[in-house]
Each structure stands twice: as structure tokens, then as C-alpha cells.
Design an enzyme around this catalytic site. Structure first.
Site, PDB file in Angstrom:
ATOM      1  N   GLU A 266       3.201  33.252  60.817  1.00 14.48           N
ATOM      2  CA  GLU A 266       3.367  34.706  60.842  1.00 14.48           C
ATOM      3  C   GLU A 266       3.543  35.253  59.434  1.00 14.48           C
ATOM      4  O   GLU A 266       4.115  34.594  58.570  1.00 14.48           O
ATOM      5  CB  GLU A 266       4.585  35.098  61.690  1.00 14.48           C
ATOM      6  CG  GLU A 266       4.339  34.867  63.177  1.00 14.48           C
ATOM      7  CD  GLU A 266       5.500  35.324  64.054  1.00 14.48           C
ATOM      8  OE1 GLU A 266       5.227  35.819  65.148  1.00 14.48           O
ATOM      9  OE2 GLU A 266       6.674  35.187  63.645  1.00 14.48           O
TER      10      GLU A 266
ATOM     11  N   CYS B  20       5.459  39.724  53.218  1.00 11.09           N
ATOM     12  CA  CYS B  20       6.371  38.604  53.429  1.00 11.09           C
ATOM     13  C   CYS B  20       5.510  37.439  53.901  1.00 11.09           C
ATOM     14  O   CYS B  20       4.925  37.481  54.985  1.00 11.09           O
ATOM     15  CB  CYS B  20       7.429  38.992  54.458  1.00 11.09           C
ATOM     16  SG  CYS B  20       8.623  37.680  54.766  1.00 11.09           S
TER      17      CYS B  20
ATOM     18  N   CYS C 267       9.823  25.470  60.365  1.00  6.60           N
ATOM     19  CA  CYS C 267      10.660  25.043  59.236  1.00  6.60           C
ATOM     20  C   CYS C 267      11.465  23.839  59.677  1.00  6.60           C
ATOM     21  O   CYS C 267      12.028  23.835  60.765  1.00  6.60           O
ATOM     22  CB  CYS C 267      11.607  26.176  58.822  1.00  6.60           C
ATOM     23  SG  CYS C 267      12.610  25.791  57.358  1.00  6.60           S
TER      24      CYS C 267
ATOM     25  N   CYS D 144      18.956  26.030  59.716  1.00  6.51           N
ATOM     26  CA  CYS D 144      19.980  27.056  59.502  1.00  6.51           C
ATOM     27  C   CYS D 144      20.278  27.696  60.863  1.00  6.51           C
ATOM     28  O   CYS D 144      19.360  28.074  61.585  1.00  6.51           O
ATOM     29  CB  CYS D 144      19.492  28.107  58.511  1.00  6.51           C
ATOM     30  SG  CYS D 144      19.022  27.425  56.894  1.00  6.51           S
TER      31      CYS D 144
ATOM     32  N   CYS E  22      18.883  31.351  61.944  1.00  7.62           N
ATOM     33  CA  CYS E  22      17.473  31.694  61.736  1.00  7.62           C
ATOM     34  C   CYS E  22      16.602  31.168  62.868  1.00  7.62           C
ATOM     35  O   CYS E  22      16.657  29.986  63.218  1.00  7.62           O
ATOM     36  CB  CYS E  22      16.994  31.127  60.405  1.00  7.62           C
ATOM     37  SG  CYS E  22      15.252  31.490  60.043  1.00  7.62           S
TER      38      CYS E  22
ATOM     39  N   GLY F 257       9.458  28.963  56.846  1.00  8.95           N
ATOM     40  CA  GLY F 257       9.414  27.784  55.999  1.00  8.95           C
ATOM     41  C   GLY F 257      10.263  27.857  54.747  1.00  8.95           C
ATOM     42  O   GLY F 257      10.775  28.909  54.372  1.00  8.95           O
ATOM     43  N   GLU F 258      10.442  26.688  54.123  1.00  9.08           N
ATOM     44  CA  GLU F 258      11.177  26.586  52.865  1.00  9.08           C
ATOM     45  C   GLU F 258      10.148  26.353  51.748  1.00  9.08           C
ATOM     46  O   GLU F 258       9.556  25.277  51.657  1.00  9.08           O
ATOM     47  CB  GLU F 258      12.178  25.418  52.959  1.00  9.08           C
ATOM     48  CG  GLU F 258      12.767  24.965  51.639  1.00  9.08           C
ATOM     49  CD  GLU F 258      13.346  26.086  50.774  1.00  9.08           C
ATOM     50  OE1 GLU F 258      14.006  27.006  51.292  1.00  9.08           O
ATOM     51  OE2 GLU F 258      13.105  26.045  49.544  1.00  9.08           O
TER      52      GLU F 258
ATOM     53  N   SER G 137      11.945  32.702  47.606  1.00  9.38           N
ATOM     54  CA  SER G 137      13.303  32.541  48.125  1.00  9.38           C
ATOM     55  C   SER G 137      13.509  31.112  48.599  1.00  9.38           C
ATOM     56  O   SER G 137      12.649  30.528  49.255  1.00  9.38           O
ATOM     57  CB  SER G 137      13.507  33.510  49.295  1.00  9.38           C
ATOM     58  OG  SER G 137      14.797  33.347  49.856  1.00  9.38           O
TER      59      SER G 137
ATOM     60  N   SER H 195      19.229  31.818  49.010  1.00  7.66           N
ATOM     61  CA  SER H 195      19.945  32.118  50.250  1.00  7.66           C
ATOM     62  C   SER H 195      21.277  31.381  50.229  1.00  7.66           C
ATOM     63  O   SER H 195      21.314  30.165  50.319  1.00  7.66           O
ATOM     64  CB  SER H 195      19.116  31.668  51.459  1.00  7.66           C
ATOM     65  OG  SER H 195      17.936  32.429  51.556  1.00  7.66           O
TER      66      SER H 195
ATOM     67  N   HIS I  71      24.733  32.700  51.830  1.00 10.51           N
ATOM     68  CA  HIS I  71      25.356  32.938  53.141  1.00 10.51           C
ATOM     69  C   HIS I  71      26.802  32.468  53.285  1.00 10.51           C
ATOM     70  O   HIS I  71      27.481  32.848  54.240  1.00 10.51           O
ATOM     71  CB  HIS I  71      24.506  32.368  54.275  1.00 10.51           C
ATOM     72  CG  HIS I  71      23.063  32.745  54.170  1.00 10.51           C
ATOM     73  ND1 HIS I  71      22.642  34.016  53.870  1.00 10.51           N
ATOM     74  CD2 HIS I  71      21.932  32.005  54.283  1.00 10.51           C
ATOM     75  CE1 HIS I  71      21.322  34.049  53.820  1.00 10.51           C
ATOM     76  NE2 HIS I  71      20.855  32.850  54.054  1.00 10.51           N
TER      77      HIS I  71
ATOM     78  N   ASN J 157      19.953  40.036  61.792  1.00 10.19           N
ATOM     79  CA  ASN J 157      18.997  40.437  62.820  1.00 10.19           C
ATOM     80  C   ASN J 157      19.159  39.513  64.016  1.00 10.19           C
ATOM     81  O   ASN J 157      19.151  38.289  63.845  1.00 10.19           O
ATOM     82  CB  ASN J 157      17.577  40.372  62.264  1.00 10.19           C
ATOM     83  CG  ASN J 157      17.377  41.355  61.127  1.00 10.19           C
ATOM     84  OD1 ASN J 157      17.666  42.542  61.265  1.00 10.19           O
ATOM     85  ND2 ASN J 157      16.922  40.868  59.991  1.00 10.19           N
TER      86      ASN J 157
ATOM     87  N   CYS K 230      13.924  39.750  58.924  1.00 11.27           N
ATOM     88  CA  CYS K 230      14.361  38.462  58.360  1.00 11.27           C
ATOM     89  C   CYS K 230      14.954  37.584  59.450  1.00 11.27           C
ATOM     90  O   CYS K 230      15.832  38.017  60.202  1.00 11.27           O
ATOM     91  CB  CYS K 230      15.445  38.672  57.297  1.00 11.27           C
ATOM     92  SG  CYS K 230      15.041  39.874  56.054  1.00 11.27           S
TER      93      CYS K 230
HETATM   94  N1  SAH Z   1      13.714  29.164  53.536  1.00  9.54           N
HETATM   95  C1  SAH Z   1      13.778  30.192  52.521  1.00  9.54           C
HETATM   96  C2  SAH Z   1      12.731  31.266  52.720  1.00  9.54           C
HETATM   97  C3  SAH Z   1      12.940  32.136  53.943  1.00  9.54           C
HETATM   98  S1  SAH Z   1      13.703  33.577  53.405  1.00  9.54           S
HETATM   99  C4  SAH Z   1      15.170  30.788  52.487  1.00  9.54           C
HETATM  100  O1  SAH Z   1      15.924  30.621  53.448  1.00  9.54           O
HETATM  101  O2  SAH Z   1      15.536  31.388  51.479  1.00  9.54           O
HETATM  102  C5  SAH Z   1      14.314  34.296  54.850  1.00  9.54           C
HETATM  103  C6  SAH Z   1      15.604  35.046  54.558  1.00  9.54           C
HETATM  104  O3  SAH Z   1      16.075  35.625  55.778  1.00  9.54           O
HETATM  105  C7  SAH Z   1      16.683  34.103  54.087  1.00  9.54           C
HETATM  106  O4  SAH Z   1      17.521  34.685  53.145  1.00  9.54           O
HETATM  107  C8  SAH Z   1      17.407  33.852  55.388  1.00  9.54           C
HETATM  108  O5  SAH Z   1      18.651  33.346  55.203  1.00  9.54           O
HETATM  109  C9  SAH Z   1      17.396  35.218  56.026  1.00  9.54           C
HETATM  110  N2  SAH Z   1      17.682  35.161  57.455  1.00  9.54           N
HETATM  111  C10 SAH Z   1      17.509  34.119  58.288  1.00  9.54           C
HETATM  112  N3  SAH Z   1      17.885  34.435  59.536  1.00  9.54           N
HETATM  113  C11 SAH Z   1      18.313  35.715  59.493  1.00  9.54           C
HETATM  114  C12 SAH Z   1      18.796  36.623  60.474  1.00  9.54           C
HETATM  115  N4  SAH Z   1      18.923  36.247  61.750  1.00  9.54           N
HETATM  116  N5  SAH Z   1      19.129  37.871  60.089  1.00  9.54           N
HETATM  117  C13 SAH Z   1      18.972  38.257  58.794  1.00  9.54           C
HETATM  118  N6  SAH Z   1      18.497  37.450  57.826  1.00  9.54           N
HETATM  119  C14 SAH Z   1      18.173  36.189  58.172  1.00  9.54           C
END
Ligand code: SAH
Length: 290
Positions: free
Chosen positions: A47, A61, A68, A72, A75, A113-114, A142, A166, A168, A242, A283
């Protein structure tokens, strides 16, 4: 290319495919965000999202992997089946799809993905984005802090591509629960690598912090974050959670209080504008083929 004979056109269409990706579905949000689900030639879902802002910014994006392998907890992408790394062409074809519809000027590697698990293809694709109208300064990668890829990026990439981390949670115990990758690559090492980027490239690192009610959103959590980073090297982007069915998002007031703690410590902080939530394009919501 209607100047070519019909037979040649159909031969070309078969032997030189226009894109490595096939469009499966496309949805448009009330706020103008567009989410496209693609399929690779070997059937993996991918996507990508186009975000449109009132000031004319058009931000893509992009996904670096189908699914992935990291898990986490907040996510949705981590909960779907991991497919594989995408090729540089498969990443660029996401961007080209939207570029055909309208001009674009920003890109973030924040889709599925990462990126630093697929560093070669990610960097190869990022190097071509200027041809589409997206400069390196307007490109952001990211990462969760996947150290081998991050080190490569800091050592080798001289172009002014931006880096986002990221986080958190800023203490290891809490972060390891939310992001199991932290057990393998603890935050202190990742932050040291980010500081190296700041010194070499003279650009701040964005810190992403998703606010989860009662989990990582207290004043104490904010103070731990403020102690771990400093405002000359980092800029914080607070992300309203989200819904992915696991946590509750923090209230507006809690987010503002968290932000105030950072600002008192002279750490610049902004709250991310939520886009495309109604079409699961926000996100953390990218997870096709459930
Ligand atoms: N794997 C990389 C690239 C993806 S970025 C990374 O994690 O940085 C996607 C971003 O959205 C990250 O900062 C992630 O932590 C954030 N994210 C993941 N789940 C989310 C959610 N449920 N609500 C808001 N942000 C979220």
C-alpha cells in the site's frame, strides 16, 4: 504510443511492463488523501498513500516491504503476514503511480515495512526521487532504529535525505514492550547513531512518538523523553494514535501537556496532523489482505 502498430504495442505491453505493480483498489478520504493497494507480480500486497495539504504540499507515503517482520504492538502492519523486501523499482513504481495523476513534492518512507531492513533498495529508490520532482531535502526515511541499516545510511549517504526515528518510549523497559526490536538494538545505541548523523549532516533528526493513553503519555514519560534527547539535535513529532484495535489514543489535553513538558526542556515539538483515518490510510493502519 498510438504511432506504433497495434501488434507491436501489444507485444511491448507484454514484454516491457509499464509498472512492476498492478493496482488492486484505490480509496479516497474525505480529506483528499488517497490510498492505493497494489499487488506485485508474484502476488504480494503493497500500500502507498498520497497526502494532499491545503498549502499545496503533495506528500507520498511509500512502503519498503510487503508487510513487516517487526512486531510493534500498536501497528497494524506488524500483524499482517510478512511477504518480502520490495525492489527499488517496486518502491519507485508506487511514486510513479501518483506522479501520473498529479505533481508531487515530498516523500516519506513511512508506509509498510522497516526501510533499514531493505536499505539497498530503499536508497536506490530515494536517489531517483528527484527525477519525479521530490528533492532529497524533501525525502524522509523513518526507522525503528535497525542498526545495520542506520549505520550504512549515516556512513554512506551524503545527500541531505532526512532521518526520522520512531521512539514511542524513552526508557528501555517500556520501549521493549511496545517495540520488541529494542531488545536487540537498545535505544542508547540508536540515539548515539542519530547524533552522529546530526554532526555529519548538520540536520536534526525527527523523533516520532505515538501517544497511547495510560501507556506512554504521562508527564513522567515526557520527562524521560526530554532527558534522553536534546533540542539542538532532535525535533519531536507527537502522533495521535490511529485505532488498530489495541490501545486507546491520548486526549487532546494530554497530548498538549506532554508537548508542554518537552517545550519547557527546549525541545521543539509538533503534533502530527492525522490524515486518511476514514480509509485506514493513517499511520500504523496499512495492513492489506487481512
Ligand atoms: N518501520 C518504520 C517505518 C514506518 S513509519 C518506522 O516504524 O519508523 C510508520 C510510523 O507510524 C511510525 O512512526 C510508527 O510508529 C507510526 N505508527 C504505527 N502505528 C501507529 C498507530 N496505530 N497510530 C499512529 N502512528 C502509528
Amino acid at each position: 504510443m498510438t504511432t506504433l502498430p497495434k501488434a507491436l504495442r501489444s507485444d511491448l505491453a507484454e514484454s516491457v511492463p509499464f509498472s512492476t505493480l498492478e493496482v488492486v483498489t484505490e480509496r479516497e478520504s474525505e480529506d483528499g488523501t488517497v490510498k492505493t493497494l497494489f499487488r506485485t507480480a508474484d502476488g504480494h500486497p503493497v500500500e502507498a498513500v498520497l497526502m494532499r495539504y491545503r498549502d499545496g504540499r503533495r506528500s507520498l507515503c511509500l512502503s519498503s516491504q510487503s508487510g513487516c517482520p517487526l512486531t510493534c504492538t500498536f501497528c497494524a502492519t506488524g500483524a499482517m503476514r510478512f511477504g518480502r523486501n520490495l525492489t527499488a523499482s517496486e518502491i519507485l513504481d508506487q511514486a510513479l503511480h501518483f506522479r501520473r495523476r498529479e505533481s508531487v513534492n515530498h516523500a516519506v518512507y513511512m508506509g509498510m515495512g522497516e526501510p533499514f531492513l531493505n536499505v539497498d533498495a530503499v536508497l536506490a529508490s530515494a536517489m531517483r526521487l528527484p527525477d519525479l520532482g521530490i528533492t532529497h531535502r524533501r525525502t524522509t526515511i523513518s526507522t525503528v532504529g535497525w542498526m545495520p541499516g542506520l549505520r550504512r545510511f549515516v556512513d554512506d549517504v551524503e545527500q541531505p535525505i532526512r532521518l526520522a526515528l520512531s521512539i514511542h518510549a524513552a526508557d528501555d523497559e517500556k520501549r521493549s514492550v511496545l517495540m520488541p526490536v529494542n531488545v536487540r538494538y537498545p535505544l542508547a545505541d540508536v540515539l548515539a547513531e542519530c547524533r552522529r548523523y546530526v554532526e555529519l549532516r548538520r540536520r536534526k533528526v525527527f523523533v516520532e512518538y505515538v501517544l497511547l493513553a495510560g501507556v506512554n503519555d504521562s508527564q513522567a514519560d515526557a520527562r524521560v523523553l526530554a532527558a534522553a534527547i536534546d533540542g539542538r539535535a532532535f525535533k519531536v513529532n507527537l502522533i495521535p494514535y490511529n485505532p488498530t484495535g489495541v490501545y486507546e489514543g491520548s486526549s487532546r489535553e494530554t497530548i498538549e501537556r506532554f508537548k508542554a513538558v518537552l517545550e519547557r526542556a527546549r525541545i521543539p515539538a509538533t503534533v502530527r496532523l492525522t490524515r486518511g483515518r476514514d480509509i485506514e490510510a493513517a499511520c500504523g493502519q496499512l495492513a492489506s489482505a487481512r
